[in-house]
Design a protein around this motif. Structure first.
Motif, short mmCIF file in Angstrom:
data_model
loop_
_atom_site.label_atom_id
_atom_site.label_comp_id
_atom_site.label_asym_id
_atom_site.label_seq_id
_atom_site.Cartn_x
_atom_site.Cartn_y
_atom_site.Cartn_z
N LEU A 123 56.27 33.25 37.95
CA LEU A 123 55.84 33.95 36.75
C LEU A 123 54.51 33.42 36.26
O LEU A 123 54.34 32.22 36.02
N GLU A 124 53.54 34.33 36.11
CA GLU A 124 52.19 34.02 35.63
C GLU A 124 51.48 32.98 36.50
O GLU A 124 50.60 32.26 36.03
N GLY A 125 51.88 32.92 37.77
CA GLY A 125 51.21 32.05 38.72
C GLY A 125 50.11 32.80 39.46
O GLY A 125 49.72 33.90 39.10
N ASP A 126 49.60 32.16 40.52
CA ASP A 126 48.60 32.78 41.38
C ASP A 126 48.54 31.98 42.68
O ASP A 126 49.28 31.01 42.86
N ALA A 127 47.65 32.39 43.56
CA ALA A 127 47.57 31.76 44.89
C ALA A 127 46.93 30.39 44.86
O ALA A 127 46.90 29.70 45.88
N GLN A 128 46.42 29.98 43.69
CA GLN A 128 45.78 28.67 43.59
C GLN A 128 46.68 27.61 42.94
O GLN A 128 46.23 26.49 42.69
N ARG A 129 47.91 27.94 42.66
CA ARG A 129 48.81 26.94 42.10
C ARG A 129 49.09 25.85 43.15
O ARG A 129 49.13 26.15 44.35
N PRO A 130 49.30 24.61 42.72
CA PRO A 130 49.51 23.52 43.68
C PRO A 130 50.63 23.80 44.69
O PRO A 130 50.49 23.46 45.87
N VAL A 166 49.78 35.49 48.32
CA VAL A 166 49.71 36.74 47.56
C VAL A 166 49.52 36.46 46.07
O VAL A 166 50.23 35.64 45.48
N ASN A 167 48.56 37.14 45.47
CA ASN A 167 48.44 37.20 44.02
C ASN A 167 49.12 38.50 43.59
O ASN A 167 48.65 39.59 43.94
N LEU A 168 50.23 38.42 42.89
CA LEU A 168 50.91 39.62 42.46
C LEU A 168 50.01 40.45 41.53
O LEU A 168 49.00 39.95 41.02
N ARG A 169 50.37 41.70 41.31
CA ARG A 169 49.51 42.60 40.52
C ARG A 169 49.09 41.96 39.19
O ARG A 169 49.93 41.51 38.41
N GLY A 170 47.80 41.93 38.97
CA GLY A 170 47.27 41.40 37.72
C GLY A 170 47.19 39.89 37.65
O GLY A 170 46.88 39.35 36.58
N CYS A 171 47.44 39.20 38.78
CA CYS A 171 47.47 37.73 38.75
C CYS A 171 46.32 37.07 39.50
O CYS A 171 46.31 35.85 39.65
N SER A 172 45.36 37.87 39.96
CA SER A 172 44.27 37.30 40.76
C SER A 172 43.03 37.00 39.93
O SER A 172 41.98 36.65 40.46
N GLY A 173 43.16 37.15 38.61
CA GLY A 173 42.00 36.97 37.75
C GLY A 173 41.31 38.28 37.43
O GLY A 173 40.36 38.32 36.64
N VAL A 174 41.79 39.36 38.04
CA VAL A 174 41.27 40.70 37.80
C VAL A 174 42.43 41.58 37.33
O VAL A 174 43.47 41.63 37.97
N GLN A 175 42.25 42.25 36.22
CA GLN A 175 43.31 43.10 35.68
C GLN A 175 43.62 44.24 36.65
O GLN A 175 42.70 44.89 37.16
N ASN A 176 44.90 44.48 36.88
CA ASN A 176 45.26 45.58 37.77
C ASN A 176 45.01 46.92 37.09
O ASN A 176 44.80 46.99 35.88
N ARG A 177 45.02 48.00 37.86
CA ARG A 177 44.56 49.29 37.36
C ARG A 177 45.60 50.04 36.54
O ARG A 177 45.25 50.82 35.66
N LEU A 178 46.87 49.84 36.85
CA LEU A 178 47.91 50.67 36.26
C LEU A 178 48.54 50.01 35.03
O LEU A 178 48.36 48.81 34.78
#
Length: 322
Positions: A71-78, A97-109
């Protein structure tokens, strides 16, 4: 299969659930991981960003590990970087994988990601199969682990290329996990999650004013209220309780046909009750449930470069992927 006995032994301060959890999430550093980003365009018009760490042995590698964060993680977590480093060093291509909206860029939907989303996992796996990967290992942490387990148990057409899975700190029963997080001693975790979730909701408001409002934003004062106000309506559930009931992986675990490791510490502050699928493991030939006494929430610290969950995952993968 009997419950797997664990070789993990915590020492000193790492026997404390909160210390091991917070140290591992906030203080641990993993160095030397090079990632390159690729955007996967999804069938519904949205996207997922994947951070690749390619194996050092061949450009034509046939095996890949796909990592899913919490939850609220990303691909750069330890916990993502440590696993990526270990597996890539040992011959895997690694797709974090960065789940939707978790890569630092807001997802579109309007929708984003949630604990029970398996369609995106299926799409990623199918894409990798088309790229001629013959051996795929899945790795999920916390929310990502629940989604991986649900995918494996819910879908009847898992590609034969998916050989193995490892899931760490899995809230297999979402309602029981929420009850655990709602306890007084866990205020730091739920508060941190809520701050991040409220911020994401606020950023989306201007793009979807017909579905989101400042009045609703002000009502988000707990994890359950966030799920009532956003998660449920955005992803087709009646309310938060309906979401927890339908998205929990515990009910699907009995259907899993892929060799799977679940590593849940007994003192995990995020887990309770049916988050530990003991009976399902006893009745399965391929589900391996390991429950060490300590480790907190994905805090399986060991001296050296890697954590126990990373080394255990690598060893488990080796049994099914050469």
């Amino acid at each position: 299969m009997p419950i797997v006995s664990s070789n993990f032994r915590a020492s000193g301060l790492f026997k404390d659930a909160h210390f091991s959890t917070i140290y591992s999430a906030k203080i641990r550093r993993v160095k030397g991981v090079k990632q390159s980003r690729e955007r996967f365009e999804l069938p519904d018009g949205d996207f997922i960003d994947i951070d690749w760490t390619n194996a050092r042995v061949s450009r034509k590698n046939q095996k890949v590990a796909v990592l899913f964060h919490g939850l609220e993680g990303d691909a750069q977590r330890p916990y993502m970087l440590g696993t990526a480093k270990l597996l890539s060093t040992n011959g895997y291509d690694v797709a974090a994988v960065n789940l939707r909206g978790c890569s630092g860029v807001q997802n579109r939907l309007y929708r984003s990601y949630h604990s029970g989303e398996t369609g995106d996992i299926a799409f990623i796996v199918e894409t990798l199969v088309k790229r001629k990967y013959e051996k795929i290992g899945l790795y999920g942490v916390s929310l990502g682990g629940n989604a991986v387990l649900k995918y494996l148990g819910e879908h009847t057409n898992i590609p034969a290329e998916v050989k193995v899975a490892s899931c760490i700190g899995v809230p297999a029963d979402l309602r029981m996990s929420l009850e655990q997080l709602s306890k007084k001693e866990n205020v730091i975790y739920r508060t941190s999650f809520l701050v991040h979730l409220r911020a994401k909701y606020r950023k989306k408001m201007s793009r979807f004013p017909e579905k989101m409002s400042r009045q609703s934003y002000k009502k988000i004062n707990s994890l359950q209220s966030f799920d009532d106000i956003y998660t449920a309506p955005a992803h087709g559930f009646e309310d938060a309780l309906d979401y927890y009931a339908k998205a929990s992986s515990a009910q699907f675990i009995k259907n899993i046909k892929v060799p799977t490791l679940i590593l849940n510490a007994k003192n995990d502050s995020f887990l309770h009750g049916d988050c530990y699928p003991i009976e399902q493991a006893k009745q399965s030939d391929i589900l391996h449930l390991e429950m060490p006494d300590h480790g907190g929430h994905v805090g399986f610290y060991m001296k050296g470069e890697y954590y126990y969950n990373e080394l255990r995952t690598f060893d488990f993968f080796k049994n099914y992927i050469e």
